[in-house]
Scaffold this motif. Structure first.
Motif, PDB file in Angstrom:
ATOM      1  N   GLU A   1       0.924  -1.390  -0.127  1.00  0.00           N
ATOM      2  CA  GLU A   1       0.009  -0.023  -0.089  1.00  0.00           C
ATOM      3  C   GLU A   1       0.573   1.272  -0.022  1.00  0.00           C
ATOM      4  O   GLU A   1       0.620   2.077  -0.734  1.00  0.00           O
ATOM      5  N   ASN A   2       1.946   1.200   0.839  1.00  0.00           N
ATOM      6  CA  ASN A   2       2.920   2.393   0.893  1.00  0.00           C
ATOM      7  C   ASN A   2       3.494   2.578  -0.313  1.00  0.00           C
ATOM      8  O   ASN A   2       3.738   3.691  -1.044  1.00  0.00           O
TER       9      ASN A   2
ATOM     10  N   ARG B   1       2.352   1.888  -3.217  1.00  0.00           N
ATOM     11  CA  ARG B   1       1.351   2.553  -4.417  1.00  0.00           C
ATOM     12  C   ARG B   1       1.457   3.847  -3.926  1.00  0.00           C
ATOM     13  O   ARG B   1       1.365   4.738  -5.079  1.00  0.00           O
ATOM     14  N   ARG B   2       1.309   4.302  -2.657  1.00  0.00           N
ATOM     15  CA  ARG B   2       1.397   5.860  -2.667  1.00  0.00           C
ATOM     16  C   ARG B   2       2.538   6.443  -2.985  1.00  0.00           C
ATOM     17  O   ARG B   2       2.623   7.632  -3.488  1.00  0.00           O
TER      18      ARG B   2
ATOM     19  N   HIS C   1       2.623   6.978  -6.658  1.00  0.00           N
ATOM     20  CA  HIS C   1       1.638   8.314  -6.850  1.00  0.00           C
ATOM     21  C   HIS C   1       2.216   9.418  -6.831  1.00  0.00           C
ATOM     22  O   HIS C   1       2.412  10.444  -7.785  1.00  0.00           O
ATOM     23  N   LYS C   2       3.011   9.636  -5.681  1.00  0.00           N
ATOM     24  CA  LYS C   2       3.766  10.683  -5.468  1.00  0.00           C
ATOM     25  C   LYS C   2       4.944  10.937  -6.542  1.00  0.00           C
ATOM     26  O   LYS C   2       5.156  12.161  -6.981  1.00  0.00           O
TER      27      LYS C   2
ATOM     28  N   ASP D   1       6.521  16.784  -1.242  1.00  0.00           N
ATOM     29  CA  ASP D   1       6.314  15.484  -1.904  1.00  0.00           C
ATOM     30  C   ASP D   1       7.675  14.370  -1.868  1.00  0.00           C
ATOM     31  O   ASP D   1       7.615  13.297  -1.578  1.00  0.00           O
TER      32      ASP D   1
ATOM     33  N   GLU E   1       8.085  13.346   2.017  1.00  0.00           N
ATOM     34  CA  GLU E   1       6.994  12.287   2.115  1.00  0.00           C
ATOM     35  C   GLU E   1       7.467  10.958   1.686  1.00  0.00           C
ATOM     36  O   GLU E   1       7.068   9.992   2.187  1.00  0.00           O
TER      37      GLU E   1
ATOM     38  N   LEU F   1       8.726   7.078   3.784  1.00  0.00           N
ATOM     39  CA  LEU F   1       7.959   5.735   3.712  1.00  0.00           C
ATOM     40  C   LEU F   1       8.884   4.682   4.289  1.00  0.00           C
ATOM     41  O   LEU F   1       8.594   3.707   4.437  1.00  0.00           O
TER      42      LEU F   1
END
Length: 363
Positions: A195-196, A198-199, A202-203, A231, A234, A238
């Protein structure tokens, strides 16, 4: 209208005005003080003298100066100019004789009862010589100034082209360097947290959009660059554990300014490279501020790699290219320092940019 055509029209107008001034001096200045009904041959002779001066001007400008003076044949240039000056007197006398002007002028002055200014026929015409020297001087000066301006414009164009090519090359090196590191991080993250990851993708896609579409003009608003940094931070968080504290303080931008894109990222990248430990507490602090047209960046990180003491090797190609971009884009308008603070075991990068170009301020 085309600026080149504008300059051409202005040049032609200036030439016409100058020759109108010389025409007035030759045709009217002396006759105005004589009060004599002069024969038409006088005006014909003065017109011939004017044509002679025009010929000397443009022959000197287009042939003698480029072919002799600009090719360092100074002696040849001086000899040709002396020959022209010496030849002017006999040519004017020949023109007088062919028009029978001395006799006609004597008759005109006698009929008007005015005493004619005395000048022996074989006496040098100082006025004519000085006029010729003045024309030669003006022609030489104008040609040399135009050549100097053309050379300067050519040098500036070549320098601009060279800087543009070099900046494109440096930027092309920085971006793949950044994406290589980031993709490695995302790849590692896919094994532990889908999940992370994927995030993160996206960023990264949003960051790539920024680089592809918002930085092509060579400048970008500071607010967008700050969003890009956020961005990135962030994205980097992760893969970090709780032992690393990351903080960012951005500027309060009341009036956005344009800056060169991707200037700050290599310093931030290197903070993560040298300031992160899997087991020991670490701190990465980024401070970006804008005050009185001075943009200031501080990147502070805990040191775990002793190689960070050497600034030139701190960051490899990313930092080296960024320093080169600063030299090209902000010559004399930036300061940079990088040092280790022993008592806190921190490495501090400090960069300041002076943004004093009004065109860099967004409307």
């Amino acid at each position: 209208m085309n600026p080149v055509k504008n300059r051409a029209y202005i040049t032609i107008l200036l030439h016409l005005l100058v020759w109108m001034l010389f025409a007035f001096i030759l045709l009217f200045y002396q006759p105005l003080s004589w009060n004599v009904q002069l024969p038409y041959q006088f005006w014909f002779k003065q017109s011939g003298v004017l044509i002679m001066l025009v010929t000397v001007f443009y022959v000197n400008s287009n042939i003698l100066v480029p072919q002799l003076l600009m090719k360092n044949n100074n002696l040849g240039f001086i000899l040709v100019i002396l020959a022209i000056i010496i030849a002017v007197g006999p040519l004017v006398n020949m023109l007088d004789d062919s028009l029978h002007l001395p006799e006609l002028m004597d008759k005109a002055f006698s009929a008007s009862g005015v005493l004619r200014p005395f000048r022996k026929k074989d006496r040098l015409d100082i006025f004519q010589i000085m006029m010729t020297l003045m024309i030669v001087g003006i022609s030489t000066s104008v040609t040399l100034i135009q050549k100097w301006q053309a050379d300067k414009q050519q040098r500036e164009a070549l320098e601009k082209e060279r800087i543009g090519s070099e900046l494109s090359f440096l930027k092309a090196q920085i971006n793949p360097h950044f994406f290589f590191n980031t993709l490695n991080n995302i790849y590692a993250l896919t094994h532990v947290d889908v999940e992370n990851s994927r995030r993160a993708l996206h960023k990264l896609s949003r960051m790539m959009r920024y680089l592809l579409y918002d930085t092509q003009a060579g400048i970008t608003p500071l607010s967008k660059e700050v969003s890009f940094i956020v961005d990135y931070l962030e994205l980097m968080k992760l893969r970090l554990n709780d032992t690393t504290k990351v903080s960012f303080e951005g500027p309060l931008v009341s009036q956005d300014i344009n800056i060169a894109p991707m200037l700050f990222l290599p310093y931030i990248e290197n903070a993560f490279k040298h300031g992160v430990s899997a087991v020991e507490p670490s701190v990465i602090r980024i401070e970006l501020s804008l005050e009185d047209k001075v943009l200031e960046l501080k990147v502070i990180n805990t040191i775990f790699n002793e190689n960070a003491e050497i600034v030139d090797s701190y960051g490899g190609i990313g930092l080296t290219n960024t320093k080169r971009r600063l030299d090209l884009l902000y010559p004399g308008k930036h300061t940079f320092s990088a040092m280790k603070v022993e008592e806190r075991n921190e490495f501090v990068v400090h960069l300041t940019l002076v943004i004093d170009d009004p065109e860099l301020y967004s409307r």
